[in-house]
Design an enzyme around this catalytic site. Structure first.
Site, PDB file in Angstrom:
ATOM      1  N   HIS A 101      18.794  23.922  52.450  1.00 47.92           N
ATOM      2  CA  HIS A 101      17.649  23.008  52.516  1.00 47.92           C
ATOM      3  C   HIS A 101      17.270  22.790  53.984  1.00 47.92           C
ATOM      4  CE1 HIS A 101      15.212  19.401  52.253  1.00 47.92           C
ATOM      5  NE2 HIS A 101      15.019  19.710  50.981  1.00 47.92           N
ATOM      6  N   GLU A 171       9.919  26.053  50.069  1.00 45.36           N
ATOM      7  CA  GLU A 171       9.560  24.707  50.520  1.00 45.36           C
ATOM      8  C   GLU A 171       9.003  24.774  51.935  1.00 45.36           C
ATOM      9  OE1 GLU A 171      11.789  21.386  48.327  1.00 45.36           O
ATOM     10  OE2 GLU A 171      13.039  22.002  49.994  1.00 45.36           O
TER      11      GLU A 171
HETATM   12  P1  PGA Z   1       9.593  15.774  48.746  1.00 42.81           P
HETATM   13  O1  PGA Z   1      10.938  16.574  49.127  1.00 42.81           O
HETATM   14  O2  PGA Z   1       9.288  16.103  47.324  1.00 42.81           O
HETATM   15  O3  PGA Z   1       9.924  14.339  48.966  1.00 42.81           O
HETATM   16  O4  PGA Z   1       8.523  16.283  49.680  1.00 42.81           O
HETATM   17  C1  PGA Z   1      11.172  17.865  48.655  1.00 42.81           C
HETATM   18  C2  PGA Z   1      12.473  18.409  49.177  1.00 42.81           C
HETATM   19  O5  PGA Z   1      12.828  18.147  50.335  1.00 42.81           O
HETATM   20  O6  PGA Z   1      13.192  19.122  48.441  1.00 42.81           O
END
Ligand code: PGA
Length: 258
Positions: A101, A171
């Protein structure tokens, strides 16, 4: 354990929330209850490690799975102070583990560390959710090279039969914790690119099969479009996954897509 069904996969990343075990149990109970009536959707919640046993419960709930936010790079138990091994997570009933992540990469996880965590999770027969994403976008498309390099650096050395269990969570870092998610059309384009990178690495069949999730400011409002226009296999949800009414609404809305 590859994600082989064509159901949508909704993963809730609770991050360092909530503050108490009582709240964690309440959230998990609500989401389990909601999961039972889903037909086309599987739910994974990833609470902080200390809450996992409290959120699991004794009986298995339909369409509801346990995930973790991290696993150690170490594959064997031993003198690794502060570490929690993939073997221990599996023992708690964890099936999915988030790996790489951006918030962990920011705290020092290099591609080599991400690759080691990935290997440890795969070694225990669990499904890693490999997060990749660019810091920013540019006209020339250099961000695509960033994504390609992240994939190659983490899974390039794995055999196809092992790598086929990996789920990719795209992401874009600029869309995490932001006011708005990425445009669904752009999600589509990028998910196709990710599939192509897997096809180049492991063959066309793998490119077609790899499960790709989108994450970054997903809410119950934008989730249906991101799935139907962005054509991703599911979502990695941060803030909305600890907002019980919002997350339940999101699950219902995605399930209605069929
Ligand atoms: P968020 O976070 O939905 O609050 O933008 C997503 C993540 O970091 O996995």
């Amino acid at each position: 354990m590859p994600h082989t069904t064509n159901k949508k996969l909704i993963v809730g990343n609770w991050k360092m929330n909530p503050s108490t075990s009582v709240e964690a149990k309440k959230l998990a109970r609500k989401f389990k209850h909601a999961a039972v009536s889903l037909n086309h959707t599987e739910v994974v919640i990833c609470p902080p490690l200390t809450f996992i046993p409290l959120c699991t419960g004794r009986t298995k709930t339909a369409h509801f799975h346990m995930g973790a936010q991290v696993a150690s790079t170490q594959e064997e138990s031993g003198p690794h102070t502060g570490e929690v091994g993939a073997n221990m997570l599996r023992d708690l009933g964890v099936e999915y583990v988030i790996v790489g992540h951006s918030e962990q990469r920011k705290r020092g996880d290099t591609d080599a560390i991400v690759a080691a965590r990935l290997k440890a999770v795969l070694g225990q027969g669990m499904t890693p959710i490999l997060c990749i994403g660019e810091h920013s976008r540019d006209e020339s498309g250099a961000y695509l090279d960033v994504l390609k390099e992240q994939i190659k650096a983490s899974c390039g050395d794995l055999l196809k039969k092992v790598a086929k269990s990996i789920i990719v969570a795209y992401e874009p870092i600029w869309a995490i914790g932001a006011a708005e998610a990425m445009k669904s059309e752009d999600v589509y384009e990028t998910s196709l690119f990710i599939k192509k990178v897997f096809a180049d690495l492991y063959g066309a069949d793998m490119g077609l099969k790899v499960t790709v999730l989108y994450g970054g400011s997903v809410t119950y409002r934008n989730a249906p479009d991101i799935i139907s226009i962005g054509k991703v296999d599911g979502l990695l949800v941060g803030r909305e996954s600890i907002n019980a009414p919002g997350f339940i609404e999101l699950l219902k809305a995605v399930d209605l897509l069929g």
